[in-house]
Design a protein around this motif. Structure first.
Motif, PDB file in Angstrom:
ATOM      1  N   GLU A   1       0.834  -1.209   0.000  1.00 20.30           N
ATOM      2  CA  GLU A   1       0.000   0.000   0.000  1.00 20.30           C
ATOM      3  C   GLU A   1       0.868   1.257   0.000  1.00 20.30           C
ATOM      4  N   ASN A   2       1.914   1.203   0.788  1.00 20.15           N
ATOM      5  CA  ASN A   2       2.790   2.365   0.919  1.00 20.15           C
ATOM      6  C   ASN A   2       3.567   2.668  -0.373  1.00 20.15           C
ATOM      7  N   THR A   3       3.813   1.618  -1.158  1.00 17.64           N
ATOM      8  CA  THR A   3       4.705   1.773  -2.321  1.00 17.64           C
ATOM      9  C   THR A   3       3.974   1.694  -3.662  1.00 17.64           C
ATOM     10  N   LYS A   4       2.636   1.691  -3.602  1.00 15.53           N
ATOM     11  CA  LYS A   4       1.817   1.451  -4.792  1.00 15.53           C
ATOM     12  C   LYS A   4       2.169   2.378  -5.974  1.00 15.53           C
ATOM     13  N   TYR A   5       2.510   3.617  -5.695  1.00 19.88           N
ATOM     14  CA  TYR A   5       2.731   4.590  -6.770  1.00 19.88           C
ATOM     15  C   TYR A   5       4.198   4.957  -6.959  1.00 19.88           C
ATOM     16  N   MET A   6       5.076   4.127  -6.392  1.00 18.33           N
ATOM     17  CA  MET A   6       6.501   4.393  -6.593  1.00 18.33           C
ATOM     18  C   MET A   6       6.967   3.725  -7.891  1.00 18.33           C
ATOM     19  N   LEU A   7       8.128   4.142  -8.391  1.00 12.93           N
ATOM     20  CA  LEU A   7       8.658   3.571  -9.630  1.00 12.93           C
ATOM     21  C   LEU A   7       9.160   2.152  -9.416  1.00 12.93           C
TER      22      LEU A   7
ATOM     23  N   GLY B   1      11.511  13.834  -5.113  1.00  7.70           N
ATOM     24  CA  GLY B   1      10.652  12.667  -4.873  1.00  7.70           C
ATOM     25  C   GLY B   1      10.620  12.395  -3.382  1.00  7.70           C
ATOM     26  N   TYR B   2       9.610  11.621  -2.921  1.00  8.01           N
ATOM     27  CA  TYR B   2       9.453  11.431  -1.468  1.00  8.01           C
ATOM     28  C   TYR B   2       8.521  10.271  -1.193  1.00  8.01           C
ATOM     29  N   ILE B   3       8.699   9.676  -0.022  1.00  5.78           N
ATOM     30  CA  ILE B   3       7.771   8.642   0.472  1.00  5.78           C
ATOM     31  C   ILE B   3       7.811   8.677   2.001  1.00  5.78           C
ATOM     32  N   LEU B   4       6.632   8.652   2.588  1.00  4.01           N
ATOM     33  CA  LEU B   4       6.547   8.626   4.053  1.00  4.01           C
ATOM     34  C   LEU B   4       5.921   7.315   4.495  1.00  4.01           C
TER      35      LEU B   4
ATOM     36  N   TYR C   1       2.510   8.090   9.205  1.00  6.20           N
ATOM     37  CA  TYR C   1       2.776   9.527   9.401  1.00  6.20           C
ATOM     38  C   TYR C   1       2.123  10.411   8.341  1.00  6.20           C
ATOM     39  N   TRP C   2       1.320   9.813   7.473  1.00 14.34           N
ATOM     40  CA  TRP C   2       0.653  10.616   6.441  1.00 14.34           C
ATOM     41  C   TRP C   2      -0.316  11.626   7.078  1.00 14.34           C
ATOM     42  N   GLY C   3      -0.566  12.684   6.337  1.00 12.73           N
ATOM     43  CA  GLY C   3      -1.628  13.617   6.726  1.00 12.73           C
ATOM     44  C   GLY C   3      -1.219  14.681   7.732  1.00 12.73           C
ATOM     45  N   ASN C   4       0.076  14.811   7.975  1.00 14.53           N
ATOM     46  CA  ASN C   4       0.553  15.834   8.923  1.00 14.53           C
ATOM     47  C   ASN C   4       1.365  16.933   8.254  1.00 14.53           C
ATOM     48  N   GLY C   5       1.420  16.896   6.929  1.00 11.85           N
ATOM     49  CA  GLY C   5       2.182  17.924   6.212  1.00 11.85           C
ATOM     50  C   GLY C   5       3.691  17.757   6.307  1.00 11.85           C
ATOM     51  N   TYR C   6       4.150  16.558   6.681  1.00 10.13           N
ATOM     52  CA  TYR C   6       5.604  16.385   6.815  1.00 10.13           C
ATOM     53  C   TYR C   6       6.315  16.406   5.453  1.00 10.13           C
ATOM     54  N   ALA C   7       5.713  15.756   4.429  1.00  6.34           N
ATOM     55  CA  ALA C   7       6.396  15.734   3.119  1.00  6.34           C
ATOM     56  C   ALA C   7       6.512  17.154   2.552  1.00  6.34           C
TER      57      ALA C   7
ATOM     58  N   ARG D   1      -0.786  17.033  -4.447  1.00  5.83           N
ATOM     59  CA  ARG D   1      -1.098  18.006  -3.384  1.00  5.83           C
ATOM     60  C   ARG D   1       0.188  18.493  -2.697  1.00  5.83           C
ATOM     61  N   VAL D   2       1.135  17.573  -2.491  1.00  5.99           N
ATOM     62  CA  VAL D   2       2.421  17.981  -1.908  1.00  5.99           C
ATOM     63  C   VAL D   2       3.074  19.021  -2.826  1.00  5.99           C
ATOM     64  N   MET D   3       3.043  18.753  -4.117  1.00  7.14           N
ATOM     65  CA  MET D   3       3.669  19.659  -5.093  1.00  7.14           C
ATOM     66  C   MET D   3       3.000  21.035  -5.047  1.00  7.14           C
ATOM     67  N   GLU D   4       1.661  21.025  -5.000  1.00  4.15           N
ATOM     68  CA  GLU D   4       0.939  22.307  -4.935  1.00  4.15           C
ATOM     69  C   GLU D   4       1.255  23.053  -3.638  1.00  4.15           C
ATOM     70  N   LYS D   5       1.303  22.308  -2.545  1.00  2.07           N
ATOM     71  CA  LYS D   5       1.507  22.964  -1.242  1.00  2.07           C
ATOM     72  C   LYS D   5       2.865  23.649  -1.145  1.00  2.07           C
ATOM     73  N   ILE D   6       3.856  23.157  -1.884  1.00  2.00           N
ATOM     74  CA  ILE D   6       5.173  23.808  -1.794  1.00  2.00           C
ATOM     75  C   ILE D   6       5.353  24.876  -2.873  1.00  2.00           C
TER      76      ILE D   6
HETATM   77  C1  COA Z   1       2.140  11.569  -0.980  1.00  2.00           C
HETATM   78  C2  COA Z   1       2.672  11.656   0.445  1.00  2.00           C
HETATM   79  C3  COA Z   1       4.201  11.825   0.389  1.00  2.00           C
HETATM   80  C4  COA Z   1       2.052  12.855   1.153  1.00  2.00           C
HETATM   81  O1  COA Z   1       2.776  13.145   2.343  1.00  2.00           O
HETATM   82  P1  COA Z   1       2.084  13.840   3.607  1.00  2.00           P
HETATM   83  O2  COA Z   1       3.157  14.275   4.536  1.00  2.00           O
HETATM   84  O3  COA Z   1       1.028  12.948   4.131  1.00  2.00           O
HETATM   85  O4  COA Z   1       1.425  15.137   2.920  1.00  2.00           O
HETATM   86  P2  COA Z   1       0.176  16.002   3.446  1.00  2.00           P
HETATM   87  O5  COA Z   1      -0.053  15.762   4.904  1.00  2.00           O
HETATM   88  O6  COA Z   1       0.433  17.391   3.008  1.00  2.00           O
HETATM   89  O7  COA Z   1      -1.039  15.420   2.614  1.00  2.00           O
HETATM   90  C5  COA Z   1      -1.019  15.502   1.206  1.00  2.00           C
HETATM   91  C6  COA Z   1      -2.227  14.787   0.663  1.00  2.00           C
HETATM   92  O8  COA Z   1      -2.108  13.385   0.986  1.00  2.00           O
HETATM   93  C7  COA Z   1      -3.441  12.845   1.145  1.00  2.00           C
HETATM   94  N1  COA Z   1      -3.513  12.218   2.464  1.00  2.00           N
HETATM   95  C8  COA Z   1      -3.230  12.787   3.654  1.00  2.00           C
HETATM   96  N2  COA Z   1      -3.405  11.908   4.640  1.00  2.00           N
HETATM   97  C9  COA Z   1      -3.786  10.751   4.077  1.00  2.00           C
HETATM   98  C10 COA Z   1      -4.100   9.468   4.581  1.00  2.00           C
HETATM   99  N3  COA Z   1      -4.042   9.201   5.892  1.00  2.00           N
HETATM  100  N4  COA Z   1      -4.448   8.493   3.700  1.00  2.00           N
HETATM  101  C11 COA Z   1      -4.489   8.747   2.388  1.00  2.00           C
HETATM  102  N5  COA Z   1      -4.186   9.943   1.837  1.00  2.00           N
HETATM  103  C12 COA Z   1      -3.844  10.936   2.686  1.00  2.00           C
HETATM  104  C13 COA Z   1      -4.411  13.991   0.992  1.00  2.00           C
HETATM  105  O9  COA Z   1      -4.825  13.998  -0.363  1.00  2.00           O
HETATM  106  C14 COA Z   1      -3.538  15.212   1.259  1.00  2.00           C
HETATM  107  O10 COA Z   1      -4.008  16.383   0.611  1.00  2.00           O
HETATM  108  P3  COA Z   1      -4.847  17.462   1.493  1.00  2.00           P
HETATM  109  O11 COA Z   1      -3.918  17.941   2.560  1.00  2.00           O
HETATM  110  O12 COA Z   1      -5.221  18.497   0.503  1.00  2.00           O
HETATM  111  O13 COA Z   1      -6.020  16.709   2.080  1.00  2.00           O
HETATM  112  C15 COA Z   1       2.350  10.369   1.257  1.00  2.00           C
HETATM  113  O14 COA Z   1       0.981  10.129   1.153  1.00  2.00           O
HETATM  114  C16 COA Z   1       3.123   9.152   0.807  1.00  2.00           C
HETATM  115  O15 COA Z   1       4.211   8.875   1.304  1.00  2.00           O
HETATM  116  N6  COA Z   1       2.538   8.389  -0.160  1.00  2.00           N
HETATM  117  C17 COA Z   1       3.185   7.164  -0.660  1.00  2.00           C
HETATM  118  C18 COA Z   1       4.428   7.463  -1.479  1.00  2.00           C
HETATM  119  C19 COA Z   1       4.151   8.381  -2.646  1.00  2.00           C
HETATM  120  O16 COA Z   1       3.109   8.322  -3.286  1.00  2.00           O
HETATM  121  N7  COA Z   1       5.143   9.226  -2.954  1.00  2.00           N
HETATM  122  C20 COA Z   1       5.063  10.152  -4.073  1.00  2.00           C
HETATM  123  C21 COA Z   1       5.411   9.477  -5.354  1.00  2.00           C
HETATM  124  S1  COA Z   1       5.303  10.602  -6.733  1.00  2.00           S
END
Ligand code: COA
Length: 186
Positions: A40-46, A105-108, A112-118, A151-156
């Motif tokens: 689930e965590n790596t679904k969209y990685m290369l 590029g980034y992966i969390l 820890y998702w959803g806290n704006g860390y990326a 969304r990460v890209m837009e936020k920065i």
């Molecule tokens: C994409 C990712 C890096 C975002 O990091 P983050 O620190 O959670 O970023 P944010 O907290 O700013 O959230 C960004 C968006 O992630 C989504 N998101 C946040 N929490 C989430 C959760 N618990 N479950 C699913 N999606 C979630 C929302 O769309 C959010 O946008 P919003 O703030 O407008 O609602 C992270 O979800 C991740 O590691 N994903 C897997 C790896 C990946 O896809 N990397 C990028 C490859 S191009």
């Protein structure tokens, strides 16, 4: 906001409000394996999920080797509050005509998702590359099925530039990607 807290390491250690971005270390393998082996965590990685800890150890040693080029700014993200490694990410600077262009590029870890860390990590790194490394353009791409990364890209402060149909082949399929970028001082 960013602060360089150790210039001697390559790449230098960067501090943000809640994070430390530091170069990879061999001992990071178990924490990185925990999420890089999760489908689930790596679904969209290369890349495909790591199968064994050895895969992660090789990733880390390859990254440490890449630091020698001076164009690789890949980091472990450490949460200041707990000391936990919560993800990884960074920038690759191009060569020749692309020497002033970086791609991020980034992966969390999903815990820890959803806290704006990326965004916090990527904003700090981008500011550093613009201010101190002569970078003019910072770009990023994501699979169309992964708008959270957009969304990460837009936020920065990146702007959407376009959709590239079947741009690459990864994870067993042709992938259409969205490209975002930002230009220094604009
Ligand atoms: C994409 C990712 C890096 C975002 O990091 P983050 O620190 O959670 O970023 P944010 O907290 O700013 O959230 C960004 C968006 O992630 C989504 N998101 C946040 N929490 C989430 C959760 N618990 N479950 C699913 N999606 C979630 C929302 O769309 C959010 O946008 P919003 O703030 O407008 O609602 C992270 O979800 C991740 O590691 N994903 C897997 C790896 C990946 O896809 N990397 C990028 C490859 S191009």
């Amino acid at each position: 906001m960013y602060k360089i807290i150790d210039k001697k390491r390559i790449p230098p250690v960067i501090e943000t409000e809640r994070l430390i971005l530091r170069p990879f270390e061999p001992a990071d393998a178990p924490a990185i394996f925990a999420y890089s082996s999760d489908p689930e965590n790596t679904k969209y990685m290369l890349w495909e999920p790591n199968k064994t800890l050895k895969d992660t150890e090789k990733f880390i040693s390859d990254e440490i080797e890449k630091y020698k080029t001076g164009r690789d700014y890949d980091y472990a993200f450490i949460l200041k509050k707990t000391g936990a490694l919560i993800g990884t990410g960074g920038a690759a600077v191009g060569e020749g005509i692309f020497a002033r262009t970086a791609e991020i590029g980034y992966i969390l870890d999903k815990r820890y998702w959803g806290n704006g860390y990326a965004p916090e990590a990527m904003r700090a790194l981008s500011d550093y590359l613009f201010k101190e490394k002569g970078i003019r353009r910072i770009q990023a791409k994501h699979f169309i099925a992964n708008p959270a990364s957009g969304r990460v890209m837009e936020k920065i402060g990146m702007r959407y530039e376009g959709t590239f149909a079947e741009y690459l082949f990864a994870r067993g399929a042709f992938q259409t990607v969205k490209m975002y970028a930002m230009i220094k001082d604009s």
